[in-house]
Design an enzyme around this catalytic site. Structure first.
Site, PDB file in Angstrom:
ATOM      1  CB  SER A  13      -0.715  -0.035   1.366  1.00  0.00           C
ATOM      2  OG  SER A  13       0.024  -0.060   2.446  1.00  0.00           O
ATOM      3  CB  CYS A 382     -13.453  23.491  12.592  1.00  0.00           C
ATOM      4  SG  CYS A 382     -15.300  22.816  12.681  1.00  0.00           S
ATOM      5  CG  HIS A 508     -13.374  22.076   7.716  1.00  0.00           C
ATOM      6  ND1 HIS A 508     -12.185  21.677   8.791  1.00  0.00           N
ATOM      7  CD2 HIS A 508     -14.442  22.015   8.669  1.00  0.00           C
ATOM      8  CE1 HIS A 508     -12.627  21.230   9.820  1.00  0.00           C
ATOM      9  NE2 HIS A 508     -14.233  21.348   9.872  1.00  0.00           N
ATOM     10  CD  GLU A 510      -9.579  22.602   6.548  1.00  0.00           C
ATOM     11  OE1 GLU A 510     -10.027  23.655   6.589  1.00  0.00           O
ATOM     12  OE2 GLU A 510      -9.648  21.580   7.394  1.00  0.00           O
TER      13      GLU A 510
END
Ligand code: GLN
Length: 536
Positions: A13, A382, A508, A510
């Site tokens: 992975s 947040c 958020h 971002e």
């Protein structure tokens, strides 16, 4: 007709399937194709929303409020096109749909099985975006590694779908590892051969192999891989370690990944891809004229993936300002009133991160107090905004026990409290205030000047909010609500009047920053940090 590209992973992975998928999509988009990317995750959670960031990194939220895998963030950052719930499907969701149908009687009289019912449901979901008519090409990334027990139904679904779609309408890209054995001084192809054999055992012949490697692949190695894996010589693509993920589209261009994919799909190349603005971004990124040091105060700092979108947003905003942003992660639990000056020493700005629960809260509040008093640029996201509100309540308004009811349900001064609509909710998964909401900015505020407009939408993921019964007290003392949700009056942005940059949002930002459109709050925060560094 929509064409389908499937991206599978072999050997290990973390080879970067998400970045390869996003890079290929970028190249195809730059040639004028309408492309989207979807990810199928083999775990049984319905979505990653209930997973701890240590388990799975950041949870990315889409415009339509889906809690998704962080790879969707890469897709959006590269393509500058929003994704949706349909772009991320898990085994949990597939099974949930099948079981719901079974209860409704949709399969009456039949035994419900992995094949065909689960695989049919996977195929149905794999085709949803393609059938919307909005895309010429749909790239489907399969999470996990080929050979994992849980990935099997997905590989089988790809096998069937390829057959159903017919020749030239789909292709499979297999991403593998070609490790370098230092002792032997050689690159080794055997893991790739084995991984392709496994895929063949499941009935899937990959068309293109993308080989992750730390050293260049020689012509001999490429030929060997091609020969033993039944792929064309030019379809063995080198994916060498890059200094930034944003280099990968250009590296893949050099290897002609896009050209080979289009040829196999019998699609026209449409000339050369237009990568001018991408190259311009890379030029700015790699040739900064200044540097700023920004503190990221959070509690998951050991795992960089936990704040993926924030870190990427700083890269976009840094490039826009032609300024290198060094992000220093600071564990909120380690900050106390005694050491805060030392912990924040030399920083040009501080971002206080989102989060849940009380661990590390007091450290975040200490950091904000110091920044506010020392006029250091501050950006709260947040929970970071909620902490700014708590800090101001305690230290400016004198509400000594000001808190969020998330951390202290019995506080006499619940300056942050649970949203009304949240109070009746019992289930945890997918029940927060999620996705895009409109926000109106007050004229003349810093927020309005940063965005250059007064109506914005931003993405949310929270249960608690500024408690409006305290608002007039806050505004009188200098912390104003510069962004408000017009429908329910929720405070979405707070800022300080007498501070060079003290802005915090309940949403958020971002999640919306992309290479093509760096988020204005990040861009302006980095600019404020730059101004602060000049002052020093
Ligand atoms: N825990 C806070 C809430 O639920 C903040 C959430 C966040 O930072 N995403 O409102």
């Amino acid at each position: 007709m929509t064409k389908y590209i499937f991206v599978t992973g072999g050997v290990t992975s973390s080879l970067g399937k998400g970045i390869i998928s996003a890079s290929l999509a970028k190249l195809l988009q730059a040639r004028g194709y309408r492309v989207t990317i979807q990810k199928f995750d083999p775990y049984i959670n319905i979505d990653p929303g209930t997973l701890n960031p240590y388990e799975h990194g950041e949870c990315y939220v889409t415009e339509d409020g889906a809690e998704t895998d962080l790879d969707l963030g890469h897709y959006e950052r590269f393509l500058n096109v929003p994704t949706s719930q349909a772009n991320n499907i898990t085994t949990g969701r597939i099974y949930q749909n099948v079981i719901n149908k079974e209860r409704e009687g949709a399969y009456l009289g039949k035994t419900v099985q992995v094949v065909p019912h689960i695989t049919d449901e996977i195929k149905r979901n794999m085709k949803i975006l393609g059938e919307s008519g909005k895309y010429d090409i749909v790239i489907t990334e399969l999470g996990g590694t080929v050979g994992d027990i849980e990935s099997l139904p997905y590989v089988e679904a790809v096998r069937q779908l390829r057959w159903e779609l017919g020749t030239n309408n789909s292709l499979v890209i297999h991403l593998t590892l070609v490790p370098y054995l230092a002792a032997a001084g050689e690159l080794k192809t055997k893991p790739t051969q084995h991984s392709v054999k496994l895929l063949l055992e499941y009935g899937v012949q990959p068309d293109i192999l993308v080989c992750r490697t730390e050293h260049h692949l020689s012509a001999d190695i490429r030929r060997k891989v091609a020969l033993f894996c039944n792929v064309d010589n030019n379809a063995v693509i080198e994916s060498i370690d890059a200094s930034t993920i944003y280099d990968v589209p250009l590296l893949m261009r050099k290897e002609n990944l896009d050209g080979i994919a289009l040829k196999k799909l019998k699609l026209s190349a449409k000339g050369e891809p237009d990568l001018e603005s991408w190259k311009d971004f890379l030029g700015r990124l790699k040739n900064p004229t200044a540097e700023v040091k920004i503190g990221l105060v959070g509690k998951y700092v050991e795992l960089p993936d936990a704040y993926k979108s924030i870190n990427e947003s700083f890269i976009h905003a840094g490039a826009r300002n032609e300024c290198k942003v060094r992000v220093k992660c600071i564990h909120s639990e380690s900050i106390t009133s005694e050491n805060v000056a030392d912990k924040l020493k030399g920083l040009d700005g501080v971002l206080v991160a989102p989060g849940f629960g009380s661990r590390g809260i007091e450290g975040k509040i200490e950091a904000i107090k110091y920044i506010r008093e020392h006029q250091i640029p501050f950006f709260g996201i947040c929970l970071g905004m909620q902490c700014a509100v708590i800090e101001f309540g305690r230290n400016v308004l004198g509400l000594k026990d000001a808190h969020s009811t998330e951390m202290n349900p019995d506080t006499k001064n619940p300056v942050i409290s649970m949203m009304e609509e949240q109070k009746k909710i019992k289930n945890k998964g997918g029940t927060m205030r999620l996705g895009a909401y409109t926000c109106e900015l007050k004229k003349g505020t810093k927020a309005a000047s940063i965005y250059g407009k007064t109506k914005i939408t931003e993405r949310h993921r929270h249960r608690y909010e500024f408690n409006n019964t305290f608002l007039s007290k806050y505004e009188k003392a200098g912390m104003i609500a510069s962004g408000i949700n017009p429908e329910n009056n929720l405070v979405e942005i707070v800022e300080l009047k007498d501070h060079p940059f003290f802005v915090a949002g309940q949403f958020h930002p971002e999640l919306k920053s992309t290479v093509a459109n760096p988020h204005p709050l990040f861009v302006n925060f980095v600019a404020a940090a730059l101004a602060h560094s000049h002052k020093k």
